[in-house]
Write an enzyme that holds these catalytic residues in place. Sequence first.
Site, PDB file in Angstrom:
ATOM      1  N   ASP A   1     -13.596  -4.683  27.838  1.00  0.00           N
ATOM      2  CA  ASP A   1     -13.443  -4.744  26.378  1.00  0.00           C
ATOM      3  C   ASP A   1     -12.661  -3.567  25.801  1.00  0.00           C
ATOM      4  O   ASP A   1     -13.033  -2.990  24.776  1.00  0.00           O
ATOM      5  CB  ASP A   1     -14.826  -4.828  25.690  1.00  0.00           C
ATOM      6  CG  ASP A   1     -15.621  -6.020  26.181  1.00  0.00           C
ATOM      7  OD1 ASP A   1     -14.991  -7.041  26.499  1.00  0.00           O
ATOM      8  OD2 ASP A   1     -16.858  -5.919  26.261  1.00  0.00           O
TER       9      ASP A   1
ATOM     10  N   LYS B   1      -7.421  -5.366  26.757  1.00  0.00           N
ATOM     11  CA  LYS B   1      -6.506  -5.980  27.726  1.00  0.00           C
ATOM     12  C   LYS B   1      -5.762  -7.152  27.096  1.00  0.00           C
ATOM     13  O   LYS B   1      -4.596  -7.384  27.368  1.00  0.00           O
ATOM     14  CB  LYS B   1      -7.292  -6.474  28.951  1.00  0.00           C
ATOM     15  CG  LYS B   1      -7.943  -5.343  29.738  1.00  0.00           C
ATOM     16  CD  LYS B   1      -8.766  -5.857  30.908  1.00  0.00           C
ATOM     17  CE  LYS B   1     -10.010  -6.619  30.518  1.00  0.00           C
ATOM     18  NZ  LYS B   1     -11.065  -5.837  29.872  1.00  0.00           N
TER      19      LYS B   1
ATOM     20  N   GLY C   1     -13.556 -11.948  27.759  1.00  0.00           N
ATOM     21  CA  GLY C   1     -13.219 -12.345  26.386  1.00  0.00           C
ATOM     22  C   GLY C   1     -12.112 -11.414  25.928  1.00  0.00           C
ATOM     23  O   GLY C   1     -12.350 -10.227  25.721  1.00  0.00           O
ATOM     24  N   HIS C   2     -10.901 -11.920  25.843  1.00  0.00           N
ATOM     25  CA  HIS C   2      -9.735 -11.083  25.525  1.00  0.00           C
ATOM     26  C   HIS C   2      -9.173 -11.498  24.167  1.00  0.00           C
ATOM     27  O   HIS C   2      -8.864 -12.670  23.951  1.00  0.00           O
ATOM     28  CB  HIS C   2      -8.650 -11.252  26.600  1.00  0.00           C
ATOM     29  CG  HIS C   2      -9.085 -10.765  27.956  1.00  0.00           C
ATOM     30  ND1 HIS C   2      -8.304 -10.848  29.074  1.00  0.00           N
ATOM     31  CD2 HIS C   2     -10.242 -10.172  28.357  1.00  0.00           C
ATOM     32  CE1 HIS C   2      -8.947 -10.328  30.097  1.00  0.00           C
ATOM     33  NE2 HIS C   2     -10.132  -9.929  29.698  1.00  0.00           N
TER      34      HIS C   2
ATOM     35  N   GLN D   1     -12.514  -7.709  33.005  1.00  0.00           N
ATOM     36  CA  GLN D   1     -13.603  -6.727  33.174  1.00  0.00           C
ATOM     37  C   GLN D   1     -13.010  -5.305  33.270  1.00  0.00           C
ATOM     38  O   GLN D   1     -12.070  -5.015  32.564  1.00  0.00           O
ATOM     39  CB  GLN D   1     -14.458  -7.075  34.396  1.00  0.00           C
ATOM     40  CG  GLN D   1     -15.340  -8.306  34.218  1.00  0.00           C
ATOM     41  CD  GLN D   1     -14.623  -9.625  34.361  1.00  0.00           C
ATOM     42  OE1 GLN D   1     -13.970  -9.861  35.351  1.00  0.00           O
ATOM     43  NE2 GLN D   1     -14.761 -10.504  33.399  1.00  0.00           N
TER      44      GLN D   1
HETATM   45  P1  GDP Z   1     -10.534  -6.956  26.334  1.00  0.00           P
HETATM   46  O1  GDP Z   1     -11.697  -7.669  26.920  1.00  0.00           O
HETATM   47  O2  GDP Z   1     -10.183  -5.732  27.113  1.00  0.00           O
HETATM   48  O3  GDP Z   1      -9.338  -7.832  26.113  1.00  0.00           O
HETATM   49  O4  GDP Z   1     -10.990  -6.441  24.905  1.00  0.00           O
HETATM   50  P2  GDP Z   1     -11.770  -7.320  23.789  1.00  0.00           P
HETATM   51  O5  GDP Z   1     -10.827  -8.289  23.194  1.00  0.00           O
HETATM   52  O6  GDP Z   1     -13.040  -7.833  24.343  1.00  0.00           O
HETATM   53  O7  GDP Z   1     -12.169  -6.174  22.781  1.00  0.00           O
HETATM   54  C1  GDP Z   1     -11.215  -5.331  22.219  1.00  0.00           C
HETATM   55  C2  GDP Z   1     -11.287  -5.480  20.705  1.00  0.00           C
HETATM   56  O8  GDP Z   1     -10.612  -4.391  20.105  1.00  0.00           O
HETATM   57  C3  GDP Z   1     -10.593  -6.718  20.173  1.00  0.00           C
HETATM   58  O9  GDP Z   1     -11.267  -7.165  19.031  1.00  0.00           O
HETATM   59  C4  GDP Z   1      -9.193  -6.224  19.816  1.00  0.00           C
HETATM   60  O10 GDP Z   1      -8.584  -6.984  18.797  1.00  0.00           O
HETATM   61  C5  GDP Z   1      -9.515  -4.836  19.337  1.00  0.00           C
HETATM   62  N1  GDP Z   1      -8.476  -3.818  19.545  1.00  0.00           N
HETATM   63  C6  GDP Z   1      -7.587  -3.694  20.557  1.00  0.00           C
HETATM   64  N2  GDP Z   1      -6.898  -2.544  20.423  1.00  0.00           N
HETATM   65  C7  GDP Z   1      -7.376  -1.933  19.321  1.00  0.00           C
HETATM   66  C8  GDP Z   1      -7.103  -0.695  18.680  1.00  0.00           C
HETATM   67  O11 GDP Z   1      -6.281   0.102  19.109  1.00  0.00           O
HETATM   68  N3  GDP Z   1      -7.835  -0.397  17.557  1.00  0.00           N
HETATM   69  C9  GDP Z   1      -8.782  -1.245  17.058  1.00  0.00           C
HETATM   70  N4  GDP Z   1      -9.435  -0.873  15.963  1.00  0.00           N
HETATM   71  N5  GDP Z   1      -9.062  -2.414  17.634  1.00  0.00           N
HETATM   72  C10 GDP Z   1      -8.377  -2.741  18.761  1.00  0.00           C
HETATM   73  P1  IMO Z   2     -13.610  -8.453  29.608  1.00  0.00           P
HETATM   74  O1  IMO Z   2     -12.539  -9.012  30.512  1.00  0.00           O
HETATM   75  C1  IMO Z   2     -17.516  -6.528  29.329  1.00  0.00           C
HETATM   76  C2  IMO Z   2     -20.479  -7.631  32.362  1.00  0.00           C
HETATM   77  C3  IMO Z   2     -21.684  -8.420  31.870  1.00  0.00           C
HETATM   78  C4  IMO Z   2     -22.732  -7.922  32.843  1.00  0.00           C
HETATM   79  C5  IMO Z   2     -21.945  -7.777  34.146  1.00  0.00           C
HETATM   80  C6  IMO Z   2     -22.114  -8.947  35.099  1.00  0.00           C
HETATM   81  O2  IMO Z   2     -13.691  -9.102  28.294  1.00  0.00           O
HETATM   82  O3  IMO Z   2     -13.481  -6.961  29.545  1.00  0.00           O
HETATM   83  P2  IMO Z   2     -21.159 -11.433  35.046  1.00  0.00           P
HETATM   84  O4  IMO Z   2     -21.397 -12.542  34.074  1.00  0.00           O
HETATM   85  O5  IMO Z   2     -19.727 -11.067  35.214  1.00  0.00           O
HETATM   86  O6  IMO Z   2     -21.851 -11.651  36.362  1.00  0.00           O
HETATM   87  O7  IMO Z   2     -21.914 -10.166  34.385  1.00  0.00           O
HETATM   88  O8  IMO Z   2     -20.592  -7.654  33.768  1.00  0.00           O
HETATM   89  N1  IMO Z   2     -19.174  -8.241  31.996  1.00  0.00           N
HETATM   90  C7  IMO Z   2     -18.372  -7.765  31.048  1.00  0.00           C
HETATM   91  N2  IMO Z   2     -18.544  -6.755  30.164  1.00  0.00           N
HETATM   92  N3  IMO Z   2     -16.354  -7.212  29.341  1.00  0.00           N
HETATM   93  C8  IMO Z   2     -16.154  -8.209  30.229  1.00  0.00           C
HETATM   94  O9  IMO Z   2     -14.970  -8.837  30.364  1.00  0.00           O
HETATM   95  C9  IMO Z   2     -17.210  -8.558  31.105  1.00  0.00           C
HETATM   96  N4  IMO Z   2     -17.366  -9.492  32.060  1.00  0.00           N
HETATM   97  C10 IMO Z   2     -18.563  -9.275  32.612  1.00  0.00           C
HETATM   98  O10 IMO Z   2     -21.992  -8.086  30.544  1.00  0.00           O
HETATM   99  O11 IMO Z   2     -23.168  -6.642  32.472  1.00  0.00           O
HETATM  100 MG    MG Z   3     -13.525  -8.475  26.324  1.00  0.00          MG
END
Ligand code: GDP
Ligand code: IMO
Ligand code: MG
Length: 504
Positions: free
Chosen positions: A23, A26, A50-51, A259
């Site tokens: 999170d 990416k 979840g991206h 992840q």
């Molecule tokens: P991922 O799993 O690595 O793709 O990240 P997620 O999408 O789960 O979570 C990242 C969150 O931060 C998303 O809601 C993005 O829109 C947001 N985001 C990404 N870069 C930035 C940043 O530089 N600043 C802020 N405030 N939000 C960001």
């Molecule tokens: P992105 O790509 C954050 C965590 C789960 C749990 C552990 C194992 O959005 O960064 P699983 O269902 O994979 O067997 O769960 O890994 N986890 C993540 N945490 N971002 C993710 O993906 C994750 N995918 C799995 O919360 O702790």
């Molecule tokens: Mg994510």
Amino acid sequence: MEEIRSLLELHKVVAVTCNQWGDTGKGKFADLFAEFADIIVRGTGGDNAGHTICWKDELGETKELVTHLLPSGILYDSFGKHNIIGSGTVVNPRALIGEIESLKKMGLSYDYLRIALNAKLILPQHILVDRLKESSSGAGKIGTTGKGIGPAYVDHYNRTGLIMNHLLNPDIFVKKLRENLLDKTRLLKTYDPWLVENIFQQEYLESGIYYNAKNIFDVDAIIEKYLAYGKELKDLITDTDSFVRQAVGRLMILLEGAQGALLSIDHGTYPYVTASDCTVAGLAKGAGLNPEDVGLSLGIVKAPYITRVGGGPFPTEMGGDESEKWCNNGWSSRETEDENFFQASVNDAGEFSQGVAIRRAGNEYGKTTKRPRRTGWLDLVLLRHALIYSGPDTILTKVDVLNDCETIKICTAYKYVGPDYQYGSSILKTGCKIDEAIILSDVLEHCQPIYQEFPGWKQSLKGISTFGSLPSELRQIIDFISLETGMNPRIVSTGPERSETIFV
Ligand code: GDP
Ligand code: IMO
Ligand code: MG
């Protein structure tokens, strides 16, 4: 964004991974690179990811798409970019079809989307076993996403798994499915039947259609559903390993990590990890390549803070156990925090409410499970560990989230405060200092952070477009992190949108 084009032209294969527990942004960077790449490949994980991608439409309105299995280059499908779900992934066909349906509703195309024929298949039994194990694990539970990820990889390594291509060969699918279910049925008979039935009834398991009171599984129902999924996806299933391999050197390829390194089955905070190797080596392999094919590896660091979803040790967590319990109680959400903690400030003296305030400022709520993400200060001990696998080049994201902080704390080392622990030939004793991570949960759970404090920059970063124009306090912090860890920051992200990106 000419800088991104230059990076891709120079390095040909660029990987974007995460140096933390996921999170970190990416999705934002996969989308940015996709504009100039020809191929975007997911190589590990499944719909546990979840991206998020944010962009402005023609009317200037902010739009958001969250991808789970789909690569985050999908918005560029209409430009002929190939989006590939690689062979190292685990695929729940129903979840994938659901994502494709959402694309259609948004008027987006998926003409160039392809799925590896040897991607691993997630079946109802994997989801059931994942959820049963979690609900029977008490306090030590991992806090998985409940999507069947771990059990699907277990079957792969147990040599009993099924792959996407089996959906295209009904006789083989039926035979392998029956074999796979034999063991599972035996194991499931040892669980509380009420619990088993209850989990089968969940919506994610299609509300009981796979349940049979006598045999546990309704095999015919699984066969019917999955063969129908196969028919729906058949034109997308192909030998993507070969396609990607042949493109190396000819086309520009982006590998999209899922992840993060600290969740890697091989290099993360085991056993509180996911079930794939989410470092660049695992990603390259799962995309059909060798690690040497990767020209540039960019590891994302949310800075200067870090989040974690689910269970597991987290030395710098703001509010410690209280925070962990609150975030994992099963009902806390953005709404409950907005209602109960609207007065929390990022400068609160109480760590728990400071953590809640930073979580709200960064909107740190799971995109897949909606859970509040546990929040803590940046941990350089863990970052040094992650950089071993991703290499020095980093992208710093979400720096804007801490704009209002008076003081920024950065963990530079730990003090061990647990029982004597034999670590190979040496013994860890209480009071000893650790600055190279020992990535074992048994040790990490007894580590107290040692912090260095920095003054915050206390200003908005909106409109800043060059590294030199960032506040000096922030640049000082970035220099400190670089010096302490050896990282080489290449990009700083100051907001979720494409334009909020600064090249160093
Ligand atoms: P991922 O799993 O690595 O793709 O990240 P997620 O999408 O789960 O979570 C990242 C969150 O931060 C998303 O809601 C993005 O829109 C947001 N985001 C990404 N870069 C930035 C940043 O530089 N600043 C802020 N405030 N939000 C960001
Ligand atoms: P992105 O790509 C954050 C965590 C789960 C749990 C552990 C194992 O959005 O960064 P699983 O269902 O994979 O067997 O769960 O890994 N986890 C993540 N945490 N971002 C993710 O993906 C994750 N995918 C799995 O919360 O702790
Ligand atoms: Mg994510």
